[in-house]
Design an enzyme around this catalytic site. Structure first.
Site, mmCIF file in Angstrom:
data_model
loop_
_atom_site.group_PDB
_atom_site.id
_atom_site.type_symbol
_atom_site.label_atom_id
_atom_site.label_comp_id
_atom_site.label_asym_id
_atom_site.label_seq_id
_atom_site.Cartn_x
_atom_site.Cartn_y
_atom_site.Cartn_z
ATOM 1 N N CYS A 52 51.350 93.753 12.090
ATOM 2 C CA CYS A 52 51.911 95.080 11.786
ATOM 3 C C CYS A 52 53.419 94.978 11.504
ATOM 4 C CB CYS A 52 51.651 96.013 12.974
ATOM 5 S SG CYS A 52 52.210 97.696 12.663
ATOM 6 N N CYS A 56 57.352 97.904 17.388
ATOM 7 C CA CYS A 56 57.110 98.495 18.709
ATOM 8 C C CYS A 56 57.145 97.382 19.776
ATOM 9 C CB CYS A 56 55.761 99.203 18.741
ATOM 10 S SG CYS A 56 55.557 100.311 17.339
ATOM 11 N N CYS A 59 53.945 96.127 21.860
ATOM 12 C CA CYS A 59 52.652 95.951 21.194
ATOM 13 C C CYS A 59 52.345 94.499 20.848
ATOM 14 C CB CYS A 59 52.613 96.816 19.936
ATOM 15 S SG CYS A 59 50.981 96.806 19.145
ATOM 16 N N CYS A 127 37.466 109.499 15.759
ATOM 17 C CA CYS A 127 38.924 109.503 15.931
ATOM 18 C C CYS A 127 39.462 108.294 15.186
ATOM 19 C CB CYS A 127 39.265 109.406 17.417
ATOM 20 S SG CYS A 127 41.048 109.313 17.729
ATOM 21 N N ARG A 260 43.677 111.747 29.132
ATOM 22 C CA ARG A 260 42.912 110.491 29.190
ATOM 23 C C ARG A 260 43.670 109.417 29.964
ATOM 24 N NH1 ARG A 260 42.265 109.606 24.231
ATOM 25 N NH2 ARG A 260 40.511 111.037 24.216
HETATM 26 N N1 SAM Z 1 49.468 101.501 14.504
HETATM 27 C C1 SAM Z 1 49.064 102.771 14.925
HETATM 28 C C2 SAM Z 1 50.129 103.508 15.711
HETATM 29 O O1 SAM Z 1 51.073 102.890 16.179
HETATM 30 O O2 SAM Z 1 49.999 104.715 15.861
HETATM 31 C C3 SAM Z 1 47.783 102.757 15.741
HETATM 32 C C4 SAM Z 1 47.517 101.706 16.768
HETATM 33 S S1 SAM Z 1 48.643 101.645 18.171
HETATM 34 C C5 SAM Z 1 48.157 100.115 18.933
HETATM 35 C C6 SAM Z 1 48.059 102.924 19.234
HETATM 36 C C7 SAM Z 1 48.750 103.128 20.559
HETATM 37 O O3 SAM Z 1 48.364 102.119 21.488
HETATM 38 C C8 SAM Z 1 50.255 103.062 20.609
HETATM 39 O O4 SAM Z 1 50.856 104.228 20.154
HETATM 40 C C9 SAM Z 1 50.517 102.841 22.079
HETATM 41 O O5 SAM Z 1 50.680 104.075 22.756
HETATM 42 C C10 SAM Z 1 49.260 102.146 22.572
HETATM 43 N N2 SAM Z 1 49.567 100.771 22.999
HETATM 44 C C11 SAM Z 1 49.868 99.725 22.200
HETATM 45 N N3 SAM Z 1 50.092 98.610 22.923
HETATM 46 C C12 SAM Z 1 49.933 98.958 24.228
HETATM 47 C C13 SAM Z 1 50.033 98.243 25.459
HETATM 48 N N4 SAM Z 1 50.336 96.960 25.492
HETATM 49 N N5 SAM Z 1 49.798 98.915 26.600
HETATM 50 C C14 SAM Z 1 49.474 100.230 26.578
HETATM 51 N N6 SAM Z 1 49.364 100.953 25.451
HETATM 52 C C15 SAM Z 1 49.594 100.324 24.286
HETATM 53 FE FE1 SF4 Z 2 51.988 98.539 14.778
HETATM 54 FE FE2 SF4 Z 2 51.465 98.236 17.364
HETATM 55 FE FE3 SF4 Z 2 53.472 99.785 16.605
HETATM 56 FE FE4 SF4 Z 2 50.935 100.582 16.130
HETATM 57 S S1 SF4 Z 2 51.896 100.313 18.121
HETATM 58 S S2 SF4 Z 2 52.673 100.671 14.719
HETATM 59 S S3 SF4 Z 2 49.987 98.566 15.761
HETATM 60 S S4 SF4 Z 2 53.332 97.549 16.268
#
Ligand code: SAM
Ligand code: SF4
Ligand code: DTB
Length: 325
Positions: A52, A56, A59, A127, A260
């Site tokens: 990606c 973030c 992530c 979803c 949730r």
């Molecule tokens: N890329 C899209 C976005 O950022 O909206 C969708 C996928 S993203 C992985 C969805 C959500 O997963 C993120 O907004 C975050 O809140 C949650 N998330 C990601 N990594 C995480 C982690 N290590 N622990 C807990 N929640 C996580």
């Molecule tokens: Fe990309 Fe992870 Fe951020 Fe979603 S949360 S935009 S998958 S880096």
């Protein structure tokens, strides 16, 4: 009464109440809108993993961090539908498809819409979480029958810059608004345990609770530790009582929304999860995996809910409009 004029001071005062009083208020709010015995279940599938472009800091899927997650292409429609069928057999009511994108490419929209149609035909709620959407993309997904769109604000507006720099909280809120205006139900929450202060948790929930309409669904994720991410440096464990206070505050501020208990359940005891349900959480992810991390085994969740005398059913809010009255 559903309010969207909560202040930080009011929210802080509720958050800091003695736990017996806090739980009483959360239970009262919960029972006004939902059957407290009922838990809603959703299942997650990563339809496009890793690589990606966003940074973030929490992530595993960001190309900016060396987390060992391999990037894949968007899955084919048939493989997604096969996975949805298994999720339904495992007891899921909703199937949530996630993609590690900043936003979807227009060339992928046809297949994404086919996935929504196919999953819906199985009798599952749908979803998706695909990143930022244009109004046209919202319209196409709505037309295909998408029920919910997940797009989290992740943390407080004040802490946001410490967590991601390739986009702003306003970018996130813009997509949330577009989804709402396009008639798709909003799933929007965040993560705790990323080293934020208690004030940030409160500010994140007040941000959600002061939107024109509350999200229908509010995921509270406990940060699942990912090695080699920037958040690993700043993360602080959230003690059990702090988690319960966060859930109870979400329930009280957004009484008709489904809350949730999302990522992080593998590390939680049965008793802590039970306390979260008493504090107002009424939805969980079921299935052995989230996107790239583990979730409790299906049999474990079934066993827990059965010992608690709780049952899986749609979490029907007695208040049809989550919008402020
Ligand atoms: N890329 C899209 C976005 O950022 O909206 C969708 C996928 S993203 C992985 C969805 C959500 O997963 C993120 O907004 C975050 O809140 C949650 N998330 C990601 N990594 C995480 C982690 N290590 N622990 C807990 N929640 C996580
Ligand atoms: Fe990309 Fe992870 Fe951020 Fe979603 S949360 S935009 S998958 S880096
Ligand atoms: C949400 O708030 N939590 C889910 C879902 N929305 C997409 C994702 C949790 C991801 C946990 C980390 C992982 O498995 O990679």
């Amino acid at each position: 009464m559903i309010r969207n004029d909560w202040t930080i001071e009011e929210a802080r005062a509720i958050h800091d109440l003695p736990v017996p009083e806090l739980m009483y208020r959360a239970q009262t709010a919960h029972r006004r809108h939902f059957d407290p015995q009922v838990i809603e279940t959703a299942s997650l599938l990563s339809i496009k993993t890793g690589g990606c472009p966003e940074d973030c800091g929490y992530c595993s899927q960001s190309a900016h961090h060396d987390t060992g997650v391999k990037a894949t292409k968007l899955m084919g429609v048939e493989a997604v539908l096969a996975s949805a069928r298994r999720a339904k057999q495992a007891g899921a009511q909703r199937f949530c498809m996630g993609a590690a994108w900043r936003s979807p490419k227009d060339r992928d929209m046809d297949n994404l819409c086919r996935m929504v149609r196919g999953v819906r035909e199985m009798g599952l709620e749908t979803c998706m979480t695909l990143g930022m959407l244009s109004p046209e993309q919202v319209a196409r997904l709505k037309d295909a029958g998408l029920d919910f769109y997940n797009h989290n604000i992740d943390t407080s507006p004040e802490y946001y810059r410490q967590i991601a720099t390739t986009r702003t909280m306003d970018d996130r809120l813009e997509t949330v608004d577009r989804v709402r205006e396009g008639g798709i139900k909003v799933c929007c929450g965040g993560i705790i345990g990323m080293g934020e202060a208690v004030d940030d948790r409160i500010s994140m929930l007040v941000t959600l609770a002061t939107l024109g309409a509350h999200p229908e669904s509010v995921p509270v994720n406990l940060w699942n530790e990912i090695a080699n991410t920037p958040v690993q440096e700043r993360a602080r464990p959230v003690d059990d009582i702090a988690l319960i206070r966060t859930i109870a505050l979400a329930r009280i501020l957004m009484p008709a929304s489904v809350v949730r208990l999302s990522a992080g359940r593998t590390g939680m005891s049965d008793a802590l999860q039970a306390m979260c349900f008493l504090a107002g959480a009424n939805s969980i992810f079921v299935g052995d995996a989230l996107l790239t991390t583990d979730n409790p085994a299906v049999w474990k969740d079934q066993d827990l809910l059965s010992r608690l005398g709780m049952r899986v059913a749609p979490a029907v809010s007695s208040d049809a409009a989550v919008a402020a009255e």
